[in-house]
Design an enzyme around this catalytic site. Sequence first.
Site, PDB file in Angstrom:
ATOM      1  N   VAL A 111       0.857  -1.184   0.000  1.00 34.49           N
ATOM      2  CA  VAL A 111       0.000   0.000   0.000  1.00 34.49           C
ATOM      3  C   VAL A 111       0.892   1.232   0.000  1.00 34.49           C
ATOM      4  CG1 VAL A 111      -1.763   1.303   1.239  1.00 34.49           C
ATOM      5  CG2 VAL A 111      -1.826  -1.205   1.259  1.00 34.49           C
ATOM      6  N   CYS A 112       0.806   2.033  -1.054  1.00 36.07           N
ATOM      7  CA  CYS A 112       1.619   3.250  -1.157  1.00 36.07           C
ATOM      8  C   CYS A 112       0.806   4.434  -0.663  1.00 36.07           C
ATOM      9  CB  CYS A 112       2.056   3.481  -2.598  1.00 36.07           C
ATOM     10  SG  CYS A 112       3.409   2.424  -3.115  1.00 36.07           S
ATOM     11  N   LEU A 113       1.236   4.994   0.442  1.00 33.60           N
ATOM     12  CA  LEU A 113       0.531   6.118   1.047  1.00 33.60           C
ATOM     13  C   LEU A 113       1.536   6.939   1.847  1.00 33.60           C
ATOM     14  CD1 LEU A 113      -2.516   7.013   1.214  1.00 33.60           C
ATOM     15  CD2 LEU A 113      -2.553   5.935   3.468  1.00 33.60           C
TER      16      LEU A 113
END
Length: 358
Positions: A132-134
């Site tokens: 998850v890229c955040l």
Amino acid sequence: MNTKGEIQEISAFTRFDVVSDSSDHYYANSNVPKRNAVDPFANASGGSHKKIMQEWKILEKHLPESIFVRVYENRIDLLRAVIVGAAGTPYHDGLFFFDIVFPPDYPARPPSVYYRSFGLRLNPNLYANGRVCLSLLNTWTGKKCEKWNPQESTVLQVLISIQALVLNEKPYFNEPGHGMWPGRNIWEKKSSAYNEDVFVLSCKTMIFVLRKPPKNFEGFVSGHFRERGHVILSACKNYIQGHVRVGYFRDDESFCSPGSGSGSGSSSSSAFVEVSEKFKGLMVQLYPELVTAFSRTGANLGNLVEEIKVEKRTTSLKGEVSVMNKKKKEKNKNGIASRVFGKIKGVLGLKKSVVKAR
């Protein structure tokens, strides 16, 4: 089930609860102390333990209606959440599961989040491998105010960020560089095409989730698709037949897509929304699988169990294209003829004015 053998709606599934079985959690083997080692989460007076208990209280009181969380009594470092896809997005009515683990020095570092993708990548920020890229998780670049702040950031903020910033109306623009250059219409067309792909992958995810629901969410998954199955199938039909833009179907049969019409869903030429043949083909193949999956939950699907009939709206369009191509060929032919005759007249010594007149 009632006395007539009909399936009753499941009892209310609370948005937050404490459970015991964490055996299928992605991070089940993380943070397991070695022999004679101290468990950083066992000490109730420790900083990590206190912070996690605060997180539990925040989640229990402030979770929105579309996010459900389960924590574990014997593994307070683990957490599982499901986000229901919002209306007005290509993720609508889908269920998206995330497994979360707190690090031993929490909240000095952000939690790690794993998306249960089933090998599908339906968003630029959600990888097929579960990454998850955040920026809030420090897994993507961002301004200092967007990154994890040990004094202020919470898991609730992480979940709401995923819901609002990741699973949004136009996920195509989540990809860096998309939409930054001139030609907005081109980018919007690419975004619409991406939404078609996203909806197909979201439907596949529904099938996978129904086949193997995460532990402690089995009843919720079944109940959700029992209740929303007819809406999802109605959306599929309307998208395929061009009645409404992909992602904008409403369960009250009203459409919120610009230029896509409104009302009971009857088609008309003025309300037609163009969708790709690729999307139609994939959805026609996927539709029977959705019907079977939803039927097993006891969903009342009515005439939606019938096969999809794709309306052939492309005939007139092909005819118009054919006429345009014919005219173009004739124009090119006439242009070539004019040039040839012009050269002949030049050789014969005719006046240039005559050549121009042709």
